[in-house]
Design a protein around this motif. Structure first.
Motif, PDB file in Angstrom:
ATOM      1  N   LYS A   1       0.816  -1.213   0.000  1.00 25.17           N
ATOM      2  CA  LYS A   1       0.000   0.000   0.000  1.00 25.17           C
ATOM      3  C   LYS A   1       0.857   1.274   0.000  1.00 25.17           C
ATOM      4  CE  LYS A   1      -2.240   0.799   3.782  1.00 25.17           C
ATOM      5  NZ  LYS A   1      -3.209   0.796   4.893  1.00 25.17           N
ATOM      6  N   TYR A   2       1.910   1.290   0.798  1.00 22.29           N
ATOM      7  CA  TYR A   2       2.760   2.466   0.930  1.00 22.29           C
ATOM      8  C   TYR A   2       3.485   2.770  -0.384  1.00 22.29           C
ATOM      9  CZ  TYR A   2       6.463   5.510   2.664  1.00 22.29           C
ATOM     10  OH  TYR A   2       7.324   6.558   2.845  1.00 22.29           O
ATOM     11  N   THR A   3       4.124   1.762  -0.980  1.00 25.73           N
ATOM     12  CA  THR A   3       4.891   1.966  -2.208  1.00 25.73           C
ATOM     13  C   THR A   3       3.980   2.331  -3.369  1.00 25.73           C
ATOM     14  OG1 THR A   3       6.481   0.329  -1.397  1.00 25.73           O
ATOM     15  CG2 THR A   3       6.636   0.948  -3.703  1.00 25.73           C
TER      16      THR A   3
ATOM     17  N   SER B   1       1.149   3.895  -3.176  1.00 27.19           N
ATOM     18  CA  SER B   1       0.725   5.287  -2.950  1.00 27.19           C
ATOM     19  C   SER B   1       1.793   6.273  -3.399  1.00 27.19           C
ATOM     20  CB  SER B   1       0.412   5.516  -1.471  1.00 27.19           C
ATOM     21  OG  SER B   1      -0.658   4.726  -1.064  1.00 27.19           O
ATOM     22  N   LEU B   2       3.051   5.978  -3.081  1.00 25.81           N
ATOM     23  CA  LEU B   2       4.143   6.866  -3.493  1.00 25.81           C
ATOM     24  C   LEU B   2       4.253   6.953  -5.011  1.00 25.81           C
ATOM     25  CD1 LEU B   2       6.947   5.934  -0.930  1.00 25.81           C
ATOM     26  CD2 LEU B   2       5.633   8.057  -1.060  1.00 25.81           C
ATOM     27  N   PHE B   3       4.153   5.820  -5.689  1.00 28.92           N
ATOM     28  CA  PHE B   3       4.263   5.822  -7.143  1.00 28.92           C
ATOM     29  C   PHE B   3       3.069   6.499  -7.803  1.00 28.92           C
ATOM     30  CE2 PHE B   3       7.876   3.207  -6.593  1.00 28.92           C
ATOM     31  CZ  PHE B   3       8.547   3.158  -7.809  1.00 28.92           C
ATOM     32  N   LYS B   4       1.909   6.402  -7.189  1.00 26.11           N
ATOM     33  CA  LYS B   4       0.733   7.074  -7.745  1.00 26.11           C
ATOM     34  C   LYS B   4       0.892   8.594  -7.691  1.00 26.11           C
ATOM     35  CE  LYS B   4      -2.883   3.631  -7.367  1.00 26.11           C
ATOM     36  NZ  LYS B   4      -4.196   3.284  -6.818  1.00 26.11           N
ATOM     37  N   LEU B   5       1.647   9.091  -6.715  1.00 25.54           N
ATOM     38  CA  LEU B   5       1.886  10.530  -6.624  1.00 25.54           C
ATOM     39  C   LEU B   5       2.621  11.071  -7.844  1.00 25.54           C
ATOM     40  CD1 LEU B   5       2.914  10.945  -2.864  1.00 25.54           C
ATOM     41  CD2 LEU B   5       0.814  11.744  -3.965  1.00 25.54           C
ATOM     42  N   VAL B   6       3.412  10.231  -8.494  1.00 24.02           N
ATOM     43  CA  VAL B   6       4.128  10.668  -9.697  1.00 24.02           C
ATOM     44  C   VAL B   6       3.453  10.173 -10.982  1.00 24.02           C
ATOM     45  CG1 VAL B   6       6.354  10.947  -8.558  1.00 24.02           C
ATOM     46  CG2 VAL B   6       5.769   8.742  -9.559  1.00 24.02           C
TER      47      VAL B   6
ATOM     48  N   THR C   1       7.496  -5.077  -6.138  1.00 24.08           N
ATOM     49  CA  THR C   1       8.329  -4.838  -4.965  1.00 24.08           C
ATOM     50  C   THR C   1       8.972  -6.145  -4.511  1.00 24.08           C
ATOM     51  OG1 THR C   1       6.416  -5.040  -3.501  1.00 24.08           O
ATOM     52  CG2 THR C   1       7.062  -2.806  -4.150  1.00 24.08           C
TER      53      THR C   1
ATOM     54  N   SER D   1      11.518  -2.129  -1.791  1.00 27.20           N
ATOM     55  CA  SER D   1      10.472  -1.343  -1.153  1.00 27.20           C
ATOM     56  C   SER D   1      11.027  -0.845   0.177  1.00 27.20           C
ATOM     57  CB  SER D   1       9.226  -2.208  -0.915  1.00 27.20           C
ATOM     58  OG  SER D   1       9.442  -3.104   0.146  1.00 27.20           O
ATOM     59  N   PRO D   2      10.311   0.021   0.855  1.00 25.86           N
ATOM     60  CA  PRO D   2      10.806   0.486   2.158  1.00 25.86           C
ATOM     61  C   PRO D   2      10.972  -0.644   3.183  1.00 25.86           C
ATOM     62  CG  PRO D   2       9.025   1.887   1.392  1.00 25.86           C
ATOM     63  CD  PRO D   2       9.107   0.723   0.449  1.00 25.86           C
TER      64      PRO D   2
END
Length: 100
Positions: A10-12, A14-19, A51, A79-80
């Motif tokens: 979910k976290y990764t 979300s980050l990629f969707k921002l770009v 990931t 991933s983180p």
């Protein structure tokens, strides 16, 4: 030009969707094989990012699927939540060009 699709947590995603990258949250790594087959039917996807923490549990099962296809190019990214390892960029480029 084709799209990039990220399969991951979910976290990764979300980050990629921002770009502007398309993404799908997958919690069960054992659905990856069927998900990849589903993605292969889409003509608009050129690159699939998975990931590492999602890929590792099913690595042996997916290696043959991933290595035998040229489009979309599928690659594993950290991933983180996973340990980062150096990426072999030359190998990735050669594979993208159909030489690897």
């Amino acid at each position: 030009m084709g799209k990039i699709l990220l399969l991951g947590d979910k976290y990764t995603v979300s980050l990629f969707k921002l770009v502007g990258t398309e993404g799908e949250v997958i919690e069960d790594p054992y659905v990856l094989e069927s998900k990849i087959k589903e993605i292969n039917k889409r003509q608009d996807i050129d690159l699939v990012l998975i990931t590492k923490d999602l890929y590792d549990p099913v690595r042996e099962k997916l290696e043959s699927v991933i290595s035998n296809q040229t489009k979309p190019l599928i690659t594993v990214i950290p991933s983180p939540y996973s340990e980062a390892q150096p990426m072999d960029v030359k190998k990735m480029i050669l594979r993208a060009l159909g030489f690897g």
